[in-house]
Design an enzyme around this catalytic site. Structure first.
Site, PDB file in Angstrom:
ATOM      1  CD  GLU A 287     -53.936  31.048 111.960  1.00  0.00           C
ATOM      2  OE1 GLU A 287     -53.116  31.921 111.658  1.00  0.00           O
ATOM      3  OE2 GLU A 287     -53.779  30.280 112.932  1.00  0.00           O
ATOM      4  NE  ARG A 327     -56.533  13.960 116.129  1.00  0.00           N
ATOM      5  CZ  ARG A 327     -57.602  13.849 116.887  1.00  0.00           C
ATOM      6  NH1 ARG A 327     -58.451  12.841 116.733  1.00  0.00           N
ATOM      7  NH2 ARG A 327     -57.840  14.730 117.831  1.00  0.00           N
ATOM      8  CB  CYS A 358     -44.138  -4.098 114.841  1.00  0.00           C
ATOM      9  SG  CYS A 358     -43.559  -5.576 115.607  1.00  0.00           S
TER      10      CYS A 358
HETATM   11  C1  LIG Z   1     -51.251  28.395 114.509  1.00  0.00           C
HETATM   12  C2  LIG Z   1     -52.360  27.441 114.260  1.00  0.00           C
HETATM   13  N1  LIG Z   1     -53.440  27.880 113.614  1.00  0.00           N
HETATM   14  C3  LIG Z   1     -54.472  27.051 113.347  1.00  0.00           C
HETATM   15  C4  LIG Z   1     -54.460  25.735 113.741  1.00  0.00           C
HETATM   16  C5  LIG Z   1     -55.631  24.872 113.403  1.00  0.00           C
HETATM   17  O1  LIG Z   1     -56.256  24.385 114.532  1.00  0.00           O
HETATM   18  P1  LIG Z   1     -57.602  23.556 114.404  1.00  0.00           P
HETATM   19  O2  LIG Z   1     -57.372  22.515 113.381  1.00  0.00           O
HETATM   20  O3  LIG Z   1     -57.807  22.993 115.751  1.00  0.00           O
HETATM   21  O4  LIG Z   1     -58.667  24.515 113.999  1.00  0.00           O
HETATM   22  C6  LIG Z   1     -53.353  25.230 114.443  1.00  0.00           C
HETATM   23  C7  LIG Z   1     -53.315  23.834 114.890  1.00  0.00           C
HETATM   24  O5  LIG Z   1     -52.386  23.292 115.349  1.00  0.00           O
HETATM   25  C8  LIG Z   1     -52.271  26.121 114.712  1.00  0.00           C
HETATM   26  O6  LIG Z   1     -51.180  25.700 115.364  1.00  0.00           O
END
Ligand SMILES: Cc1ncc(COP(=O)(O)O)c(C=O)c1O
Length: 428
Positions: A287, A327, A358
Protein backbone atom coordinates in the site's frame (compact mmCIF):
# COMPACT_ATOMS: atom_id res chain seq x y z
CA UNK A 1 13.83 16.37 -8.19
CA UNK A 2 13.87 14.87 -11.65
CA UNK A 3 10.50 16.32 -12.68
CA UNK A 4 11.71 19.86 -12.05
CA UNK A 5 13.80 21.96 -14.45
CA UNK A 6 15.24 25.45 -14.44
CA UNK A 7 14.97 27.86 -17.39
CA UNK A 8 15.65 31.62 -17.44
CA UNK A 9 16.08 31.67 -13.66
CA UNK A 10 12.57 30.12 -13.33
CA UNK A 11 11.41 26.79 -11.93
CA UNK A 12 9.45 24.51 -14.29
CA UNK A 13 7.40 21.44 -13.44
CA UNK A 14 6.09 19.01 -16.06
CA UNK A 15 7.29 21.48 -18.72
CA UNK A 16 5.20 24.36 -17.29
CA UNK A 17 6.61 27.55 -15.77
CA UNK A 18 5.70 27.80 -12.10
CA UNK A 19 5.38 31.57 -12.55
CA UNK A 20 2.75 31.07 -15.24
CA UNK A 21 0.95 28.66 -12.93
CA UNK A 22 1.05 31.12 -10.01
CA UNK A 23 -0.16 33.92 -12.30
CA UNK A 24 -2.94 31.84 -13.88
CA UNK A 25 -4.34 30.08 -10.80
CA UNK A 26 -3.11 32.27 -7.93
CA UNK A 27 -1.33 31.12 -4.78
CA UNK A 28 -1.18 29.09 -2.61
CA UNK A 29 -1.32 26.42 -5.26
CA UNK A 30 -0.70 22.67 -5.21
CA UNK A 31 0.89 21.50 -8.47
CA UNK A 32 1.30 17.82 -9.31
CA UNK A 33 3.18 16.22 -12.17
CA UNK A 34 0.74 13.68 -13.63
CA UNK A 35 3.43 11.77 -15.54
CA UNK A 36 5.46 11.24 -12.38
CA UNK A 37 2.41 9.90 -10.50
CA UNK A 38 1.81 7.45 -13.35
CA UNK A 39 5.51 6.57 -13.56
CA UNK A 40 5.60 5.74 -9.83
CA UNK A 41 2.47 3.58 -10.06
CA UNK A 42 3.94 1.77 -13.07
CA UNK A 43 7.27 1.24 -11.32
CA UNK A 44 5.59 -0.57 -8.41
CA UNK A 45 3.34 -2.54 -10.75
CA UNK A 46 6.27 -3.56 -12.94
CA UNK A 47 8.24 -4.78 -9.91
CA UNK A 48 5.23 -6.80 -8.82
CA UNK A 49 4.89 -8.32 -12.28
CA UNK A 50 8.61 -9.13 -12.23
CA UNK A 51 8.98 -10.58 -8.78
CA UNK A 52 5.54 -12.07 -8.11
CA UNK A 53 4.55 -12.91 -11.71
CA UNK A 54 1.40 -10.88 -11.24
CA UNK A 55 0.42 -12.83 -8.09
CA UNK A 56 -0.17 -9.64 -6.15
CA UNK A 57 -1.72 -6.21 -6.10
CA UNK A 58 -0.29 -2.74 -5.53
CA UNK A 59 -2.93 -0.67 -3.74
CA UNK A 60 -2.33 3.09 -3.80
CA UNK A 61 -2.87 4.41 -0.25
CA UNK A 62 -5.25 7.20 -1.16
CA UNK A 63 -4.90 8.87 2.25
CA UNK A 64 -1.71 10.39 0.84
CA UNK A 65 -3.71 12.36 -1.74
CA UNK A 66 -7.31 11.57 -2.60
CA UNK A 67 -9.49 13.12 -5.26
CA UNK A 68 -11.41 11.88 -8.29
CA UNK A 69 -8.52 12.56 -10.66
CA UNK A 70 -5.98 10.45 -8.77
CA UNK A 71 -8.47 7.58 -8.34
CA UNK A 72 -9.06 7.65 -12.11
CA UNK A 73 -5.32 7.55 -12.73
CA UNK A 74 -4.89 4.56 -10.39
CA UNK A 75 -7.73 2.85 -12.23
CA UNK A 76 -6.16 3.57 -15.63
CA UNK A 77 -2.81 2.25 -14.40
CA UNK A 78 -4.49 -0.98 -13.32
CA UNK A 79 -3.60 -0.84 -9.63
CA UNK A 80 -5.80 -1.17 -6.52
CA UNK A 81 -6.71 1.35 -3.86
CA UNK A 82 -6.43 1.52 -0.08
CA UNK A 83 -9.08 3.68 1.61
CA UNK A 84 -9.56 4.48 5.30
CA UNK A 85 -12.94 6.15 5.43
CA UNK A 86 -16.32 6.19 3.74
CA UNK A 87 -15.28 9.55 2.25
CA UNK A 88 -12.26 8.05 0.48
CA UNK A 89 -14.37 5.06 -0.55
CA UNK A 90 -17.10 7.34 -1.89
CA UNK A 91 -14.51 9.22 -3.96
CA UNK A 92 -13.26 5.93 -5.42
CA UNK A 93 -16.81 4.76 -6.19
CA UNK A 94 -17.56 8.09 -7.90
CA UNK A 95 -14.38 7.61 -9.95
CA UNK A 96 -15.88 4.29 -11.08
CA UNK A 97 -13.09 2.32 -9.43
CA UNK A 98 -13.33 -1.47 -9.50
CA UNK A 99 -14.35 -1.99 -5.85
CA UNK A 100 -13.03 -5.56 -5.80
CA UNK A 101 -9.56 -3.94 -5.93
CA UNK A 102 -10.27 -1.74 -2.92
CA UNK A 103 -8.99 -2.44 0.55
CA UNK A 104 -10.74 -0.72 3.47
CA UNK A 105 -8.61 0.18 6.50
CA UNK A 106 -9.35 2.04 9.73
CA UNK A 107 -9.08 1.42 13.46
CA UNK A 108 -12.63 2.56 14.21
CA UNK A 109 -14.87 2.04 11.22
CA UNK A 110 -18.45 3.00 11.96
CA UNK A 111 -21.41 0.70 11.39
CA UNK A 112 -22.47 2.77 8.40
CA UNK A 113 -18.94 2.60 6.95
CA UNK A 114 -18.92 -1.19 7.27
CA UNK A 115 -22.37 -1.40 5.69
CA UNK A 116 -21.32 0.87 2.83
CA UNK A 117 -18.17 -1.19 2.23
CA UNK A 118 -20.23 -4.37 1.91
CA UNK A 119 -22.87 -2.72 -0.25
CA UNK A 120 -20.37 -1.46 -2.81
CA UNK A 121 -18.46 -4.77 -2.84
CA UNK A 122 -15.10 -3.75 -1.36
CA UNK A 123 -12.62 -6.56 -2.05
CA UNK A 124 -11.01 -6.69 1.37
CA UNK A 125 -11.85 -5.14 4.72
CA UNK A 126 -8.83 -4.86 7.01
CA UNK A 127 -10.30 -5.69 10.41
CA UNK A 128 -8.55 -3.88 13.24
CA UNK A 129 -10.15 -5.26 16.42
CA UNK A 130 -12.57 -7.86 17.76
CA UNK A 131 -15.53 -5.55 18.18
CA UNK A 132 -15.23 -4.66 14.51
CA UNK A 133 -15.08 -8.34 13.59
CA UNK A 134 -18.25 -9.00 15.52
CA UNK A 135 -20.07 -6.02 14.02
CA UNK A 136 -19.00 -6.95 10.51
CA UNK A 137 -20.17 -10.53 10.91
CA UNK A 138 -23.57 -9.32 12.13
CA UNK A 139 -23.93 -6.82 9.26
CA UNK A 140 -22.90 -9.44 6.69
CA UNK A 141 -25.34 -11.93 8.20
CA UNK A 142 -28.14 -9.38 7.98
CA UNK A 143 -27.36 -8.79 4.35
CA UNK A 144 -26.89 -12.48 3.66
CA UNK A 145 -23.34 -11.83 2.52
CA UNK A 146 -19.81 -13.00 3.23
CA UNK A 147 -17.33 -10.30 4.27
CA UNK A 148 -13.81 -10.86 2.90
CA UNK A 149 -11.34 -9.70 5.51
CA UNK A 150 -7.70 -9.45 6.34
CA UNK A 151 -6.45 -8.82 9.86
CA UNK A 152 -4.25 -5.86 10.68
CA UNK A 153 -1.37 -7.23 12.75
CA UNK A 154 1.19 -5.35 14.85
CA UNK A 155 4.30 -7.38 14.14
CA UNK A 156 6.30 -5.70 16.94
CA UNK A 157 8.82 -4.01 14.66
CA UNK A 158 10.38 -0.62 15.25
CA UNK A 159 10.94 0.94 11.84
CA UNK A 160 13.14 3.79 13.18
CA UNK A 161 10.91 6.56 12.00
CA UNK A 162 9.01 9.44 13.70
CA UNK A 163 6.90 8.32 16.70
CA UNK A 164 3.67 9.57 15.11
CA UNK A 165 4.18 7.60 11.87
CA UNK A 166 5.37 4.38 13.52
CA UNK A 167 2.63 1.78 13.64
CA UNK A 168 4.08 -1.71 13.89
CA UNK A 169 5.03 -1.71 17.57
CA UNK A 170 2.85 -3.10 20.36
CA UNK A 171 2.00 0.33 21.79
CA UNK A 172 -0.05 1.42 18.80
CA UNK A 173 -3.77 2.03 18.33
CA UNK A 174 -3.74 -0.04 15.13
CA UNK A 175 -4.38 -3.76 14.88
CA UNK A 176 -3.78 -6.96 16.85
CA UNK A 177 -0.53 -7.60 18.68
CA UNK A 178 1.37 -10.65 17.56
CA UNK A 179 3.60 -11.28 20.54
CA UNK A 180 0.76 -11.36 23.09
CA UNK A 181 -1.13 -14.06 21.18
CA UNK A 182 -3.96 -11.60 20.49
CA UNK A 183 -3.55 -11.94 16.71
CA UNK A 184 -3.73 -15.75 16.80
CA UNK A 185 -6.84 -15.64 19.00
CA UNK A 186 -8.48 -13.26 16.54
CA UNK A 187 -7.78 -15.67 13.68
CA UNK A 188 -9.37 -18.50 15.67
CA UNK A 189 -12.42 -16.34 16.28
CA UNK A 190 -12.74 -15.30 12.62
CA UNK A 191 -12.75 -18.94 11.53
CA UNK A 192 -15.78 -19.53 13.74
CA UNK A 193 -17.87 -16.75 12.19
CA UNK A 194 -20.17 -17.89 9.40
CA UNK A 195 -20.30 -14.63 7.47
CA UNK A 196 -16.59 -13.88 7.56
CA UNK A 197 -14.01 -15.19 5.11
CA UNK A 198 -10.48 -14.67 6.41
CA UNK A 199 -8.32 -14.02 3.36
CA UNK A 200 -5.14 -12.95 4.98
CA UNK A 201 -2.94 -10.84 7.20
CA UNK A 202 -1.67 -7.29 7.00
CA UNK A 203 1.04 -5.23 8.63
CA UNK A 204 2.19 -1.65 8.12
CA UNK A 205 5.28 -0.83 10.12
CA UNK A 206 5.51 2.92 9.57
CA UNK A 207 6.22 5.61 7.04
CA UNK A 208 9.21 7.27 5.37
CA UNK A 209 11.30 4.09 5.83
CA UNK A 210 14.65 4.29 4.07
CA UNK A 211 15.84 0.73 4.35
CA UNK A 212 14.59 -2.59 2.97
CA UNK A 213 15.46 -4.49 6.15
CA UNK A 214 12.37 -3.53 8.26
CA UNK A 215 10.16 -4.81 5.40
CA UNK A 216 11.94 -8.15 5.03
CA UNK A 217 11.96 -8.51 8.81
CA UNK A 218 8.20 -7.82 8.87
CA UNK A 219 7.66 -10.49 6.20
CA UNK A 220 9.63 -13.02 8.29
CA UNK A 221 7.61 -12.22 11.40
CA UNK A 222 4.31 -12.45 9.53
CA UNK A 223 5.26 -15.89 8.17
CA UNK A 224 5.79 -17.13 11.71
CA UNK A 225 2.08 -16.41 12.29
CA UNK A 226 1.05 -17.87 8.93
CA UNK A 227 2.91 -21.08 9.81
CA UNK A 228 1.35 -21.26 13.28
CA UNK A 229 -2.12 -20.84 11.75
CA UNK A 230 -1.45 -23.62 9.27
CA UNK A 231 -0.04 -26.03 11.85
CA UNK A 232 -2.43 -25.36 14.71
CA UNK A 233 -5.63 -24.45 12.86
CA UNK A 234 -5.07 -26.29 9.59
CA UNK A 235 -5.87 -23.08 7.72
CA UNK A 236 -3.82 -21.64 4.85
CA UNK A 237 -3.66 -17.88 4.53
CA UNK A 238 -4.23 -16.59 0.96
CA UNK A 239 -3.10 -12.95 1.26
CA UNK A 240 -0.12 -11.25 2.83
CA UNK A 241 -0.19 -7.45 2.81
CA UNK A 242 3.06 -5.75 3.76
CA UNK A 243 1.65 -2.21 3.91
CA UNK A 244 3.20 1.03 2.71
CA UNK A 245 5.86 3.32 4.10
CA UNK A 246 8.50 3.45 1.34
CA UNK A 247 10.59 6.56 1.91
CA UNK A 248 11.02 9.48 -0.48
CA UNK A 249 13.67 12.10 -0.99
CA UNK A 250 12.51 15.22 0.83
CA UNK A 251 16.02 16.62 1.15
CA UNK A 252 19.02 16.49 -1.15
CA UNK A 253 20.79 14.61 1.64
CA UNK A 254 18.10 11.91 2.01
CA UNK A 255 19.27 8.48 0.91
CA UNK A 256 16.87 7.16 -1.62
CA UNK A 257 16.13 3.48 -2.25
CA UNK A 258 14.62 2.37 -5.53
CA UNK A 259 11.15 0.88 -4.93
CA UNK A 260 12.19 -2.10 -6.96
CA UNK A 261 14.79 -2.95 -4.29
CA UNK A 262 12.13 -3.26 -1.57
CA UNK A 263 9.98 -5.51 -3.73
CA UNK A 264 12.95 -7.62 -4.86
CA UNK A 265 14.25 -8.12 -1.30
CA UNK A 266 10.80 -9.01 0.04
CA UNK A 267 10.10 -11.42 -2.81
CA UNK A 268 13.41 -13.20 -2.12
CA UNK A 269 12.68 -13.65 1.57
CA UNK A 270 9.12 -14.78 0.81
CA UNK A 271 10.35 -17.37 -1.72
CA UNK A 272 12.95 -18.63 0.79
CA UNK A 273 10.53 -18.91 3.73
CA UNK A 274 7.70 -20.54 1.78
CA UNK A 275 10.13 -23.12 0.36
CA UNK A 276 11.71 -23.84 3.76
CA UNK A 277 8.42 -24.07 5.66
CA UNK A 278 6.39 -25.78 2.93
CA UNK A 279 3.86 -22.94 2.83
CA UNK A 280 2.01 -21.82 -0.27
CA UNK A 281 3.10 -18.50 -1.76
CA UNK A 282 0.48 -15.97 -0.71
CA UNK A 283 -1.03 -13.31 -2.93
CA UNK A 284 1.10 -10.28 -1.99
CA UNK A 285 -0.27 -6.78 -1.48
CA UNK A 286 1.41 -3.46 -0.69
CA UNK A 287 0.00 0.00 0.00
CA UNK A 288 2.40 2.75 -1.09
CA UNK A 289 1.06 6.28 -0.68
CA UNK A 290 3.79 8.86 -0.16
CA UNK A 291 6.15 7.19 -2.65
CA UNK A 292 3.57 7.48 -5.44
CA UNK A 293 2.44 11.08 -5.05
CA UNK A 294 4.93 12.76 -2.68
CA UNK A 295 7.73 13.54 -5.14
CA UNK A 296 5.22 14.55 -7.84
CA UNK A 297 3.93 17.61 -5.98
CA UNK A 298 5.11 21.10 -5.16
CA UNK A 299 3.31 23.98 -3.47
CA UNK A 300 3.62 27.56 -4.68
CA UNK A 301 3.21 30.54 -2.36
CA UNK A 302 3.62 34.31 -2.65
CA UNK A 303 5.91 36.07 -0.22
CA UNK A 304 4.24 38.73 1.91
CA UNK A 305 6.11 40.26 4.84
CA UNK A 306 9.82 39.61 5.39
CA UNK A 307 10.73 40.21 9.02
CA UNK A 308 14.38 40.28 10.00
CA UNK A 309 15.02 40.08 13.75
CA UNK A 310 18.69 41.09 13.97
CA UNK A 311 20.95 38.34 15.34
CA UNK A 312 17.92 36.11 15.91
CA UNK A 313 16.07 35.02 12.78
CA UNK A 314 14.59 36.09 9.47
CA UNK A 315 10.91 35.18 9.00
CA UNK A 316 9.59 35.00 5.46
CA UNK A 317 5.79 34.97 5.60
CA UNK A 318 3.74 33.35 2.85
CA UNK A 319 0.07 33.31 1.90
CA UNK A 320 -0.46 29.70 3.10
CA UNK A 321 1.01 27.58 5.89
CA UNK A 322 -0.23 24.92 8.29
CA UNK A 323 -3.71 24.93 6.74
CA UNK A 324 -2.34 23.57 3.45
CA UNK A 325 0.71 21.79 4.92
CA UNK A 326 0.45 20.82 8.60
CA UNK A 327 3.39 18.38 8.45
CA UNK A 328 5.98 20.63 10.09
CA UNK A 329 3.58 21.44 12.93
CA UNK A 330 2.79 17.71 13.32
CA UNK A 331 6.15 16.03 12.86
CA UNK A 332 8.75 18.75 12.26
CA UNK A 333 8.98 17.46 8.69
CA UNK A 334 11.73 18.89 6.56
CA UNK A 335 11.46 20.28 3.04
CA UNK A 336 13.66 21.84 0.37
CA UNK A 337 12.40 25.22 -0.76
CA UNK A 338 13.43 27.66 -3.46
CA UNK A 339 12.44 30.97 -4.95
CA UNK A 340 10.67 30.03 -8.20
CA UNK A 341 11.52 33.34 -9.89
CA UNK A 342 15.18 33.34 -8.75
CA UNK A 343 15.65 29.62 -9.15
CA UNK A 344 19.20 29.68 -10.57
CA UNK A 345 20.54 32.15 -8.01
CA UNK A 346 22.52 30.89 -5.03
CA UNK A 347 20.72 30.33 -1.75
CA UNK A 348 22.38 32.90 0.51
CA UNK A 349 19.80 33.28 3.30
CA UNK A 350 18.78 31.06 6.18
CA UNK A 351 15.14 31.72 7.04
CA UNK A 352 12.05 30.46 8.82
CA UNK A 353 9.16 30.02 6.39
CA UNK A 354 6.07 31.19 8.27
CA UNK A 355 2.42 30.68 7.48
CA UNK A 356 -0.40 33.19 7.96
CA UNK A 357 -2.32 31.42 10.73
CA UNK A 358 -2.72 32.68 14.25
CA UNK A 359 -0.31 30.05 15.69
CA UNK A 360 3.40 30.44 16.45
CA UNK A 361 3.87 26.83 15.34
CA UNK A 362 2.49 27.68 11.89
CA UNK A 363 5.71 27.13 9.99
CA UNK A 364 6.73 25.19 6.90
CA UNK A 365 10.21 24.97 8.33
CA UNK A 366 13.00 26.58 10.37
CA UNK A 367 16.56 27.26 9.23
CA UNK A 368 15.81 26.70 5.56
CA UNK A 369 18.24 27.91 2.96
CA UNK A 370 16.72 30.17 0.34
CA UNK A 371 17.62 32.83 -2.19
CA UNK A 372 17.31 36.40 -0.89
CA UNK A 373 13.59 37.07 -1.35
CA UNK A 374 11.30 40.10 -1.23
CA UNK A 375 7.56 40.72 -1.22
CA UNK A 376 5.73 39.16 -4.21
CA UNK A 377 8.45 36.60 -4.96
CA UNK A 378 7.11 33.08 -5.51
CA UNK A 379 8.29 30.31 -3.19
CA UNK A 380 8.15 26.65 -4.18
CA UNK A 381 8.11 24.00 -1.44
CA UNK A 382 9.18 20.69 -2.97
CA UNK A 383 7.89 17.13 -2.52
CA UNK A 384 4.53 18.18 -1.09
CA UNK A 385 2.41 15.74 -3.11
CA UNK A 386 1.62 13.49 -0.13
CA UNK A 387 -0.19 14.33 3.09
CA UNK A 388 -0.50 18.03 2.23
CA UNK A 389 -3.78 18.54 0.35
CA UNK A 390 -5.19 15.47 2.10
CA UNK A 391 -4.33 16.89 5.55
CA UNK A 392 -5.35 20.47 4.78
CA UNK A 393 -7.86 22.29 6.96
CA UNK A 394 -9.92 25.46 7.10
CA UNK A 395 -8.36 26.73 10.32
CA UNK A 396 -8.86 30.50 10.56
CA UNK A 397 -11.51 29.97 7.86
CA UNK A 398 -8.86 29.89 5.18
CA UNK A 399 -10.13 28.34 1.93
CA UNK A 400 -8.17 25.33 0.65
CA UNK A 401 -5.95 25.91 -2.40
CA UNK A 402 -6.70 24.25 -5.73
CA UNK A 403 -4.80 21.27 -7.10
CA UNK A 404 -3.48 21.60 -10.63
CA UNK A 405 -2.05 18.71 -12.66
CA UNK A 406 0.67 19.44 -15.20
CA UNK A 407 1.52 17.19 -18.14
CA UNK A 408 3.30 17.75 -21.45
CA UNK A 409 3.59 21.48 -20.91
CA UNK A 410 -0.12 21.90 -20.11
CA UNK A 411 -2.04 22.33 -16.86
CA UNK A 412 -5.57 21.50 -15.68
CA UNK A 413 -7.43 22.05 -12.41
CA UNK A 414 -8.36 18.76 -10.72
CA UNK A 415 -9.58 20.28 -7.45
CA UNK A 416 -11.00 23.81 -7.50
CA UNK A 417 -9.94 26.53 -5.07
CA UNK A 418 -12.41 26.83 -2.21
CA UNK A 419 -14.38 30.05 -2.02
CA UNK A 420 -15.69 31.95 0.99
CA UNK A 421 -19.12 30.60 0.01
CA UNK A 422 -17.68 27.07 0.47
CA UNK A 423 -16.46 28.14 3.89
CA UNK A 424 -19.93 29.12 5.12
CA UNK A 425 -21.84 26.47 3.11
CA UNK A 426 -22.78 24.35 6.13
CA UNK A 427 -23.35 27.19 8.60
CA UNK A 428 -26.95 27.77 9.73
C1 LIG B 1 -2.17 0.94 6.86
C2 LIG B 1 -1.41 1.90 6.02
N1 LIG B 1 -1.07 1.53 4.78
C3 LIG B 1 -0.40 2.38 3.97
C4 LIG B 1 -0.02 3.63 4.39
C5 LIG B 1 0.72 4.51 3.44
O1 LIG B 1 1.98 4.84 3.90
P1 LIG B 1 2.98 5.65 2.99
O2 LIG B 1 2.24 6.83 2.48
O3 LIG B 1 4.08 6.03 3.90
O4 LIG B 1 3.42 4.74 1.89
C6 LIG B 1 -0.33 4.05 5.69
C7 LIG B 1 0.07 5.38 6.18
O5 LIG B 1 -0.27 5.87 7.18
C8 LIG B 1 -1.05 3.15 6.53
O6 LIG B 1 -1.40 3.50 7.78
Amino acid sequence: MNNLTLKNNTLYIGGVSTLDLAYTYGTPLYVMDEDLIRENMRAFKKSFDNYYSGNGLVCYASKAFCCLAVCRIAKEEGIGLDVVSAGELYTAVKADFDTSKILFHGNNKTLSELEYALEVGVGRIAVDNLSELEKLNAIAKNKNMIANIIFRIKPGIDAHTHDFVKTGQIDSKFGFALETGEAFEAVKRALEYENIKLLGLHCHIGSQIMDTEPFTHAAEVMFSLIEKIKIELDYEIDDLNLGGGFGIKYLETDDFIQYDDYIRDCSKIIAKITAEKGLKTPFILIEPGRSIVGPAGITLYTVGAVKNIPNIRKYVSIDGGMTDNPRYALYQSKYEILCANKASEPKTDIIALAGKCCESGDLIGMDLSLQKVAENDIIAVLATGAYNYSMSSNYNRIPKPPVVFVKDGKSRVVVKRETFEDIIRNDN
